[in-house]
Motif scaffolding. Structure first.
Motif, PDB file in Angstrom:
ATOM      1  N   ILE A  13       0.809  -1.078  -0.058  1.00 16.74           N
ATOM      2  CA  ILE A  13       0.188   0.163   0.076  1.00 16.74           C
ATOM      3  C   ILE A  13       0.788   1.350  -0.007  1.00 16.74           C
ATOM      4  O   ILE A  13       1.606   1.319   0.928  1.00 16.74           O
ATOM      5  N   ALA A  14       0.653   2.015  -1.101  1.00 16.34           N
ATOM      6  CA  ALA A  14       1.346   3.122  -1.065  1.00 16.34           C
ATOM      7  C   ALA A  14       0.501   4.285   0.092  1.00 16.34           C
ATOM      8  O   ALA A  14      -0.584   4.378   0.300  1.00 16.34           O
ATOM      9  N   GLU A  15       1.558   4.998   0.798  1.00 22.69           N
ATOM     10  CA  GLU A  15       1.206   6.037   1.868  1.00 22.69           C
ATOM     11  C   GLU A  15      -0.217   6.877   1.407  1.00 22.69           C
ATOM     12  O   GLU A  15      -1.127   6.872   2.240  1.00 22.69           O
ATOM     13  N   GLY A  16      -0.309   6.988   0.261  1.00 23.88           N
ATOM     14  CA  GLY A  16      -1.275   8.093  -0.065  1.00 23.88           C
ATOM     15  C   GLY A  16      -2.304   7.182  -1.047  1.00 23.88           C
ATOM     16  O   GLY A  16      -2.932   7.997  -1.715  1.00 23.88           O
ATOM     17  N   ASP A  17      -2.779   6.372  -0.631  1.00 21.43           N
ATOM     18  CA  ASP A  17      -3.723   5.323  -1.539  1.00 21.43           C
ATOM     19  C   ASP A  17      -4.953   5.873  -1.389  1.00 21.43           C
ATOM     20  O   ASP A  17      -5.389   6.772  -0.608  1.00 21.43           O
ATOM     21  N   LYS A  18      -5.827   5.646  -2.474  1.00 18.54           N
ATOM     22  CA  LYS A  18      -7.126   6.391  -2.497  1.00 18.54           C
ATOM     23  C   LYS A  18      -8.288   5.845  -1.630  1.00 18.54           C
ATOM     24  O   LYS A  18      -9.437   6.441  -1.793  1.00 18.54           O
ATOM     25  N   THR A  19      -8.201   4.756  -0.932  1.00 24.38           N
ATOM     26  CA  THR A  19      -9.312   4.196  -0.281  1.00 24.38           C
ATOM     27  C   THR A  19      -9.570   5.391   1.012  1.00 24.38           C
ATOM     28  O   THR A  19     -10.723   5.296   1.483  1.00 24.38           O
ATOM     29  N   GLY A  20      -8.707   6.301   1.414  1.00 28.47           N
ATOM     30  CA  GLY A  20      -9.030   7.299   2.179  1.00 28.47           C
ATOM     31  C   GLY A  20      -8.874   6.878   3.593  1.00 28.47           C
ATOM     32  O   GLY A  20      -8.963   7.342   4.736  1.00 28.47           O
ATOM     33  N   LYS A  21      -8.381   5.459   3.880  1.00 27.92           N
ATOM     34  CA  LYS A  21      -7.873   4.928   5.091  1.00 27.92           C
ATOM     35  C   LYS A  21      -6.539   4.755   4.984  1.00 27.92           C
ATOM     36  O   LYS A  21      -6.158   4.203   4.328  1.00 27.92           O
ATOM     37  N   ASN A  22      -6.054   4.611   6.473  1.00 36.97           N
ATOM     38  CA  ASN A  22      -4.688   4.479   6.736  1.00 36.97           C
ATOM     39  C   ASN A  22      -4.483   2.891   6.571  1.00 36.97           C
ATOM     40  O   ASN A  22      -5.314   1.973   6.745  1.00 36.97           O
ATOM     41  N   VAL A  23      -3.234   2.405   6.716  1.00 38.26           N
ATOM     42  CA  VAL A  23      -2.965   0.891   6.575  1.00 38.26           C
ATOM     43  C   VAL A  23      -3.543   0.161   7.639  1.00 38.26           C
ATOM     44  O   VAL A  23      -3.883  -0.852   7.466  1.00 38.26           O
ATOM     45  N   PHE A  24      -3.461   0.899   8.769  1.00 41.50           N
ATOM     46  CA  PHE A  24      -4.134   0.085  10.075  1.00 41.50           C
ATOM     47  C   PHE A  24      -5.512   0.049   9.811  1.00 41.50           C
ATOM     48  O   PHE A  24      -6.292  -1.119  10.305  1.00 41.50           O
ATOM     49  N   GLN A  25      -6.257   0.799   9.543  1.00 41.80           N
ATOM     50  CA  GLN A  25      -7.766   0.917   9.258  1.00 41.80           C
ATOM     51  C   GLN A  25      -8.057   0.011   8.183  1.00 41.80           C
ATOM     52  O   GLN A  25      -9.056  -1.015   8.470  1.00 41.80           O
ATOM     53  N   ILE A  26      -7.353  -0.193   7.232  1.00 46.53           N
ATOM     54  CA  ILE A  26      -7.566  -1.389   5.934  1.00 46.53           C
ATOM     55  C   ILE A  26      -7.332  -2.563   6.631  1.00 46.53           C
ATOM     56  O   ILE A  26      -8.189  -3.473   6.294  1.00 46.53           O
ATOM     57  N   ALA A  27      -6.457  -2.990   7.409  1.00 44.16           N
ATOM     58  CA  ALA A  27      -5.891  -4.220   8.039  1.00 44.16           C
ATOM     59  C   ALA A  27      -7.139  -4.609   8.806  1.00 44.16           C
ATOM     60  O   ALA A  27      -7.522  -5.751   8.855  1.00 44.16           O
ATOM     61  N   GLU A  28      -7.379  -3.547   9.766  1.00 44.71           N
ATOM     62  CA  GLU A  28      -8.800  -3.878  10.733  1.00 44.71           C
ATOM     63  C   GLU A  28      -9.903  -4.476   9.977  1.00 44.71           C
ATOM     64  O   GLU A  28     -10.578  -5.470  10.127  1.00 44.71           O
ATOM     65  N   TYR A  29     -10.155  -3.641   8.657  1.00 48.56           N
ATOM     66  CA  TYR A  29     -11.519  -4.003   7.938  1.00 48.56           C
ATOM     67  C   TYR A  29     -11.158  -5.701   7.375  1.00 48.56           C
ATOM     68  O   TYR A  29     -12.275  -6.325   7.679  1.00 48.56           O
ATOM     69  N   ILE A  30     -10.192  -5.852   6.969  1.00 43.16           N
ATOM     70  CA  ILE A  30      -9.917  -7.043   6.416  1.00 43.16           C
ATOM     71  C   ILE A  30      -9.868  -8.251   7.385  1.00 43.16           C
ATOM     72  O   ILE A  30     -10.580  -8.914   7.011  1.00 43.16           O
TER      73      ILE A  30
END
Ligand code: ADP
Length: 328
Positions: free
Chosen positions: A225-242
């Protein structure tokens, strides 16, 4: 030949990048080759404001071609944003009898250089040094190749532990506005998915894709994941969702951070920096100013600074396609 240029100033500015030292060495030695003096300016534009300057000779840059970081130091200089700050900088230039400036840095540094050039009609040349590779007018910036190799090394290590524990790893790499590092290292390290600022994948699609892979028998995966990816969530939030939606996986996050900037420059970056430095000084000698040097199809070219700043570097869409096909 422009005989008016007797002394060139060189500085490194903005985010540091491996290979900046090779560029400094190249500028100092090429200047000497053309019987021009070289003045090192420390801490970017701050050194111009503070008169932090030292004369260099070819021996001053011995044994730095292999070193990461920048011996000239770098800084973000707020004062240079104001006309008063730039006036102070110009007074230093006059006091030190500097006739032209080589600025090694990124977009921001070039914007400052261009404003300075237009206010004081002062010759400048830019050398692109940034790990992000986000500059128009060059296929590669100095430091990018080294950063790719550093990231690949790190992800390979993460893969070893991911496999051993059936883990799903989210690896955040640098790139607030540009996905070059994520896209290339993602493919190079065999990532399952790659999230970049230029494309909006969406969390749902990411979940679907990872679920498909799980069903097809993958027991561990890596998502870059690039720092500025477009999901609007940071890497920790994405990981939590998954993690919530894929209970069979143990999810882990690894933020690579500043280690991506450091380390010995790769051979590619050293050669690129050396070629760019020679071209930068030769351009000034040839009375060509207000350009950025760049690489295009293995030729060193010049792009007007304003074009380099305004132009947008774009990702190679074919890489997105390749990644989609191979993550099957
Ligand atoms: P980079 O060169 O890596 O993009 P920055 O954006 O931090 O890094 O810019 C480096 C420095 O360039 C800033 O700290 C500042 O001194 C100078 N600079 C950037 N933008 C401007 C501007 N608009 N006007 C004057 N100076 C600028």
């Amino acid at each position: 030949m422009n005989n008016l240029i007797k002394r060139i100033g060189v500085l490194t500015s903005g985010g540091d990048a491996p290979g900046m030292n090779a560029a400094v060495r190249g500028v100092v030695r090429t200047a000497a080759y053309y019987k021009i003096e070289a003045a090192a300016i420390f801490k970017g534009y701050q050194g111009l404001i503070d008169n932090d300057i030292k004369m260099m000779n070819p021996r001053s840059v011995n044994n730095i071609i292999n070193k990461g970081g920048t011996i000239l130091k770098s800084a973000r200089c707020l004062e240079f944003h104001s006309p008063e700050g730039r006036k102070k900088a110009y007074e230093t230039i006059v006091k030190n009898e500097i006739d032209a400036l080589v600025v090694i840095g990124g977009d921001g540094s070039f914007t400052g250089a261009m404003i300075f050039q237009s206010e004081f009609d002062f010759p400048v040349i830019g050398i692109p040094g940034t790990i992000d590779n986000d500059i128009f007018g060059t296929s590669h910036t100095i430091g990018y190749d080294t950063a790719l190799n550093t990231v690949i090394d790190a992800i390979d290590k993460i893969r070893d532990t991911a496999i051993s524990h059936n883990r799903l790893f989210f690896v955040e790499v640098m790139g607030r506005d540009a996905g070059h590092i994520a896209l290339n290292t993602g493919i190079g390290a065999g990532a399952e998915e790659i999230l970049i600022p230029e494309e909006n994948m969406g969390l749902k699609r990411l979940l679907e894709s990872l679920s498909r892979s799980e069903k097809s028998g993958k027991s561990s995966s890596i998502v870059v994941i690039a720092e500025g990816d477009k999901t609007g969530k940071n890497v920790f939030q994405i990981a939590e969702y998954i993690e919530k939606n894929m209970p069979n996986y143990e999810v882990r996050v690894s933020v690579l951070g500043h280690m991506q900037r450091g380390g010995r420059p790769s051979c590619f970056d050293r050669v690129l920096a050396s070629r760019m430095a020679v071209k930068a000084v030769e351009s000034l000698v040839g009375d060509k100013t207000n350009f950025m040097v760049g690489l295009k199809e293995d030729e060193i070219i010049l792009t007007p600074l304003d074009k380099a700043i305004k132009g947008k570097s774009s990702i190679n869409k074919d890489l997105v396609r390749v990644s989609d096909i191979l993550s099957l």
